[in-house]
Design a protein around this motif. Sequence first.
Motif, PDB file in Angstrom:
ATOM      1  N   THR A  55       0.400   1.204  -3.190  1.00 47.25           N
ATOM      2  CA  THR A  55      -0.807   0.647  -3.800  1.00 47.25           C
ATOM      3  C   THR A  55      -1.996   0.938  -2.904  1.00 47.25           C
ATOM      4  N   PRO A  56      -3.212   0.932  -3.456  1.00 42.92           N
ATOM      5  CA  PRO A  56      -4.397   1.134  -2.614  1.00 42.92           C
ATOM      6  C   PRO A  56      -4.481   0.144  -1.462  1.00 42.92           C
ATOM      7  N   MET A  57      -4.095  -1.123  -1.711  1.00 43.14           N
ATOM      8  CA  MET A  57      -4.162  -2.123  -0.645  1.00 43.14           C
ATOM      9  C   MET A  57      -3.373  -1.687   0.577  1.00 43.14           C
ATOM     10  N   TYR A  58      -2.121  -1.281   0.374  1.00 41.81           N
ATOM     11  CA  TYR A  58      -1.290  -0.878   1.498  1.00 41.81           C
ATOM     12  C   TYR A  58      -1.697   0.496   2.030  1.00 41.81           C
ATOM     13  N   PHE A  59      -2.238   1.333   1.177  1.00 43.49           N
ATOM     14  CA  PHE A  59      -2.738   2.625   1.643  1.00 43.49           C
ATOM     15  C   PHE A  59      -3.858   2.426   2.662  1.00 43.49           C
ATOM     16  N   ALA A 117     -13.186  -3.691   1.297  1.00 44.08           N
ATOM     17  CA  ALA A 117     -14.019  -4.643   0.564  1.00 44.08           C
ATOM     18  C   ALA A 117     -14.304  -4.125  -0.847  1.00 44.08           C
ATOM     19  N   PHE A 118     -14.560  -2.828  -0.968  1.00 43.90           N
ATOM     20  CA  PHE A 118     -14.784  -2.232  -2.278  1.00 43.90           C
ATOM     21  C   PHE A 118     -13.526  -2.313  -3.126  1.00 43.90           C
ATOM     22  N   ASP A 119     -12.372  -2.097  -2.506  1.00 39.10           N
ATOM     23  CA  ASP A 119     -11.094  -2.202  -3.215  1.00 39.10           C
ATOM     24  C   ASP A 119     -10.922  -3.590  -3.825  1.00 39.10           C
ATOM     25  N   TRP A 120     -11.243  -4.617  -3.057  1.00 34.41           N
ATOM     26  CA  TRP A 120     -11.123  -5.976  -3.574  1.00 34.41           C
ATOM     27  C   TRP A 120     -12.199  -6.284  -4.608  1.00 34.41           C
ATOM     28  N   TYR A 121     -13.358  -5.685  -4.455  1.00 30.44           N
ATOM     29  CA  TYR A 121     -14.405  -5.864  -5.474  1.00 30.44           C
ATOM     30  C   TYR A 121     -13.931  -5.340  -6.830  1.00 30.44           C
ATOM     31  N   VAL A 122     -13.333  -4.142  -6.822  1.00 31.59           N
ATOM     32  CA  VAL A 122     -12.848  -3.559  -8.074  1.00 31.59           C
ATOM     33  C   VAL A 122     -11.705  -4.397  -8.640  1.00 31.59           C
ATOM     34  N   ALA A 123     -10.785  -4.845  -7.766  1.00 33.93           N
ATOM     35  CA  ALA A 123      -9.621  -5.613  -8.229  1.00 33.93           C
ATOM     36  C   ALA A 123     -10.031  -6.930  -8.879  1.00 33.93           C
ATOM     37  N   TYR A 130      -8.979  -1.338 -12.810  1.00 38.67           N
ATOM     38  CA  TYR A 130      -8.604  -1.134 -11.404  1.00 38.67           C
ATOM     39  C   TYR A 130      -7.782   0.137 -11.203  1.00 38.67           C
ATOM     40  N   THR A 131      -6.716   0.293 -11.981  1.00 41.91           N
ATOM     41  CA  THR A 131      -5.838   1.454 -11.774  1.00 41.91           C
ATOM     42  C   THR A 131      -6.532   2.761 -12.135  1.00 41.91           C
ATOM     43  N   ILE A 132      -7.515   2.700 -13.031  1.00 37.01           N
ATOM     44  CA  ILE A 132      -8.257   3.910 -13.400  1.00 37.01           C
ATOM     45  C   ILE A 132      -9.209   4.323 -12.280  1.00 37.01           C
ATOM     46  N   ILE A 133      -9.906   3.321 -11.700  1.00 39.76           N
ATOM     47  CA  ILE A 133     -10.891   3.608 -10.640  1.00 39.76           C
ATOM     48  C   ILE A 133     -10.198   3.959  -9.328  1.00 39.76           C
ATOM     49  N   MET A 134      -9.264   3.110  -8.893  1.00 39.20           N
ATOM     50  CA  MET A 134      -8.657   3.264  -7.570  1.00 39.20           C
ATOM     51  C   MET A 134      -7.401   4.134  -7.654  1.00 39.20           C
ATOM     52  N   ARG A 137      -6.228   9.953  -5.540  1.00 44.58           N
ATOM     53  CA  ARG A 137      -7.175  10.956  -5.029  1.00 44.58           C
ATOM     54  C   ARG A 137      -8.485  10.299  -4.587  1.00 44.58           C
ATOM     55  N   PHE A 138      -8.946   9.320  -5.359  1.00 45.63           N
ATOM     56  CA  PHE A 138     -10.186   8.628  -5.008  1.00 45.63           C
ATOM     57  C   PHE A 138     -10.018   7.833  -3.712  1.00 45.63           C
ATOM     58  N   CYS A 139      -8.852   7.224  -3.527  1.00 45.39           N
ATOM     59  CA  CYS A 139      -8.586   6.481  -2.285  1.00 45.39           C
ATOM     60  C   CYS A 139      -8.641   7.410  -1.074  1.00 45.39           C
ATOM     61  N   TRP A 140      -8.069   8.609  -1.231  1.00 49.53           N
ATOM     62  CA  TRP A 140      -8.127   9.573  -0.140  1.00 49.53           C
ATOM     63  C   TRP A 140      -9.569   9.990   0.167  1.00 49.53           C
TER      64      TRP A 140
END
Length: 304
Positions: A55-59, A117-123, A130-134, A137-140
């Motif tokens: 998940t993005p959080m753990y990434f 912080a942005f990750d939590w804002y989107v979530a 959430y899954t569409i934005i984060m 590839r975007f996380c990288w």
Amino acid sequence: MTNNSFQVGFILLGFTEWPHLEMVLFWTVIIVYTMIILSNSTIILLSRVDPRLYTPMYFFLSNLSFLDLCFTATAVPQMLSNLWGPDKSITYTGCVIQLSVLLCLGATEGGVWVVMAFDWYVAICQPLCYTIIMHHRFCWKLVIIGWMSGLMESVIQSPITFQLPVCTHHHLDNFLCEGPAFLRLACGETSAIEWQITISAYLFTIMPVGMILTSYSYIARALGKLQSEEGRKKAIATCSSHLTVVFMFYGTVAIVYADPKSHFALNYGKALTFFYTLVTRLLNPVILHPKEQRSEGCSLLSCV
């Protein structure tokens, strides 16, 4: 005194004013460093081997753990060498490398805080998207931007720091090669260079904190509309842990870098450097480790 005098290296005074504590600090640093390696390595390993943690959080959390490992690996060996025996010296090349790497890693960490912080804002504010934005590839891309900002800070500030005209004794009142220690060592007219270093430090501290607080202002507004009490409690707990480590890190860094020649920085600068070099790296995995999976959190937050 010209900057050619840099070439002979430096003496890191460290904790020489407390010689009876040096051996105690030596073993304390070893124990804390071992715990940092184990805790951060565990998070990186788990995020790689457990499919539930893809998940993005753990990434982002594993990237933060990697930064903590790199930061301590750059700082701790010199610190242990300084505490172990009478030789407190460091070569010019070693000092340049350490200062440049620490600046890069420190600024990159600030970028990762902003991304989290942005990750939590989107979530919380855009849970259905959430899954569409984060996506992966975007996380990288976000992480690479963080690393590029850290590299930029190092490229800008390192040459400026080594332009300072230093005193002849070359005694840095610290156990690391850091910008504030060079400012305290500088002799002659240094106001122009000091302003450049201060402005650079503010840009890479105030801007990330401002972006983080902006994200959390939107998050707080969204939490006020959340219907699920359980979802609100989980979100507040995780966001609070994030803000706690952010303020621990930036609070100590701001005190050290904002006014290096102030009375407080002169008396407590080394203790604060010790804190954000070791203690925050040890506490990050403990405080930030999520207790629930992000997928559960998103389902609870979908009623915003």
